[in-house]
Design a protein around this motif. Structure first.
Motif: not given
Length: 241
Positions: A220, A226, A223, A229-230
């Protein structure tokens, strides 16, 4: 007496491939060679057996029981005679340098590794390795146990347990998918290995979860989008509660 001790030491070196022995500085390991053998390192067993027990090279224990000539047995008995006691040297009239001078008088550069094999380079290397191995066995040379040995062995034991756990876990999955398989394979097949106690399994499972978490976070973090978003999904889940 000095000559008697020199000849006896030469006999032991020839018979048992002992090192001549070196003087040690303060703080060094209490290892000994032939010249520094102490009263307690040598035990006599009539009629002519000598028992040697001491720490040799790399603090490896040397132990051997050997039958010697009767004159050698008699000599050592004289060297151990009272008032000598534990802690006193057997060869108190002999020094390592004196013995080495005597050894070198037989042949300049004399060493256990002196050899002149014939043949190709490969054949010479093989001859050297074979000779070196033979000398190592004769002289009781062994690898010293490193300071990290215990830690390495513990890691290997943990790896073995982890493999046993994985095998047991997969068997449990098999049972969950088809309980009837127990009857076909027997109860013993699905039993947990004795090395897998419940406390270890609990700790191992937690370590697996933590390892998985670290790997996921590493992906994560590589990125950012990403990861963002998590985090948003986690917040949404908390709001739903």
């Amino acid at each position: 007496m000095a000559t008697r001790q020199l000849t006896t030491a030469m006999y032991l070196i020839d018979k048992l491939a002992l090192q001549a022995g070196n003087e040690k500085g303060e703080g060094e390991a209490d290892t000994v060679g032939c010249c520094s053998l102490k009263h307690e390192n040598v035990t006599l067993k009539p009629p002519n057996t000598v028992i040697l027990d001491f720490l040799g090279k790399d603090s490896i224990r040397f132990y051997d029981e050997v039958e010697v000539g009767r004159q050698i047995f008699k000599n050592i008995k004289i060297f151990k005679k009272s008032p000598k006691k534990q802690g006193d040297e057997i060869f108190d009239r002999l020094t390592t340098s004196g013995l080495n001078r005597h050894l070198s008088s037989y042949m300049s550069g004399l060493t256990a590794k002196t050899m002149k094999p014939e043949g190709s380079v490969t054949e010479k290397v093989k001859a050297y390795n074979d000779a070196n191995r033979t000398v190592a066995i004769l002289c009781n040379h062994k690898r010293a146990i490193t300071t990290s040995h215990s830690a390495q062995m513990e890691k290997l034991r943990d790896r073995e347990k982890a493999l046993q756990y994985e095998i047991w876990r997969r068997k449990q999955i098999m049972l969950n998918l088809d309980p009837k398989i127990r009857e076909a394979l027997g109860n013993g097949y699905f039993e947990r290995d004795r090395c897998l106690n419940l406390n270890w399994i609990k700790e191992h499972q937690l370590s697996l979860v933590e390892e998985k978490r670290k790997k996921t976070m590493k992906k994560l973090e590589a990125d950012p989008a990403r990861l963002q978003r998590g985090l948003e999904l986690v917040k949404e889940m908390e709001l739903d509660k």
